[in-house]
Write a protein that holds these residues in place. Sequence first.
Motif, PDB file in Angstrom:
ATOM      1  N   ASP A  93      -6.391  -3.386  10.823  1.00  0.00           N
ATOM      2  CA  ASP A  93      -5.416  -4.081  11.610  1.00  0.00           C
ATOM      3  C   ASP A  93      -3.884  -3.407  11.069  1.00  0.00           C
ATOM      4  O   ASP A  93      -3.004  -3.255  12.044  1.00  0.00           O
ATOM      5  N   THR A  94      -3.606  -3.347   9.725  1.00  0.00           N
ATOM      6  CA  THR A  94      -2.508  -2.953   9.239  1.00  0.00           C
ATOM      7  C   THR A  94      -2.496  -1.923   7.968  1.00  0.00           C
ATOM      8  O   THR A  94      -3.557  -2.204   7.242  1.00  0.00           O
ATOM      9  N   LEU A  95      -1.560  -0.996   8.205  1.00  0.00           N
ATOM     10  CA  LEU A  95      -1.510  -0.281   7.082  1.00  0.00           C
ATOM     11  C   LEU A  95      -0.074  -0.456   6.092  1.00  0.00           C
ATOM     12  O   LEU A  95       0.852  -0.775   6.908  1.00  0.00           O
ATOM     13  N   PHE A  96      -0.352  -0.705   4.849  1.00  0.00           N
ATOM     14  CA  PHE A  96       0.682  -0.955   4.028  1.00  0.00           C
ATOM     15  C   PHE A  96       0.828   0.599   3.276  1.00  0.00           C
ATOM     16  O   PHE A  96       0.180   0.739   2.471  1.00  0.00           O
ATOM     17  N   LEU A  97       2.064   1.058   3.317  1.00  0.00           N
ATOM     18  CA  LEU A  97       2.400   2.292   3.107  1.00  0.00           C
ATOM     19  C   LEU A  97       3.470   2.558   1.803  1.00  0.00           C
ATOM     20  O   LEU A  97       4.335   2.062   2.168  1.00  0.00           O
ATOM     21  N   GLY A  98       3.196   3.036   0.814  1.00  0.00           N
ATOM     22  CA  GLY A  98       4.068   3.211  -0.135  1.00  0.00           C
ATOM     23  C   GLY A  98       4.402   4.671  -0.217  1.00  0.00           C
ATOM     24  O   GLY A  98       3.820   5.454   0.143  1.00  0.00           O
ATOM     25  N   VAL A  99       5.806   4.997  -0.419  1.00  0.00           N
ATOM     26  CA  VAL A  99       6.474   6.321  -0.014  1.00  0.00           C
ATOM     27  C   VAL A  99       7.238   6.494  -1.031  1.00  0.00           C
ATOM     28  O   VAL A  99       7.657   5.688  -2.040  1.00  0.00           O
TER      29      VAL A  99
END
Length: 277
Positions: free
Chosen positions: A172-178
């Motif tokens: 459903d959702t990606l939580f992306l750290g950058v």
Amino acid sequence: MSALARQRQQAILDQVRRDGAVRVSALVEELGVSDMTVRRDIAQLADRGLVVRVHGGATLADAPHSSFEPEFRTKLGEQREEKLAIARLAATLVPPGSSVALSAGTTTLALAEQLREVPDLTVVTNSVPVADALHDPERRDRTVVLTGGTRTPSDALVGPVAVQALRDLHVDTLFLGVHGFSERTGCTSPNMVEAATNKAMIAAAGRTVVVSDHTKLRLVGLSTIVPLDDVDVLVSDSGLGAADRAMLSTHVGRLLVADVHDAGADAEIPPTAGGHA
């Protein structure tokens, strides 16, 4: 600019020219000002092309920097309050029964800690620390899928094995750290292979939520992961200035700002003309 600000910035520039680099934590102690003041001074020097912002400080403008990758344990101790506030706010985007992907990173690790109480959760991650944080044999309603791959200094599992593991998954959702984000370069990573793996995570997700504290604004890594215009939600913290909030809200679908000092005062900046619906 005030005379005091000019004096501070000249002192910072002199030290960068002398030593090749400076760290924010050292400047806070030496100059007797706040972390935010030092970062603002560095940002203004960077805007003038005199220094380059890197994770935790600044280097000479002509120094190689975009491929520098801090170790996970180094990043773990930085901006802890901001990361916790961001994690708490981002966790409200995850309803029970969701499937989510979490990229590697210290902010996504903070988010993993906040997701422990969400029931019926399926998590896909390329981060060993994130998988460890969510592993609980007693929670039969939680599934944690850890991709394989080659481990990076930031504790990400990357490369062809990780990409192949993600290819047929749909969350459903990606939580992306950058590593950093800016209007010009979008969200970036210092590691090209990690950037490619993160792109595979984006392709597997229904929406992309970037979680990143304000100190990473205008930091530029070697490889772009995703342009700001393709970010569905950006969750950052109240260290963002008003002008930066306005700029970001014209690019990302939603800008959520976590108040570091008051968890009850989290704010949403609605899209403006030119932003996403």
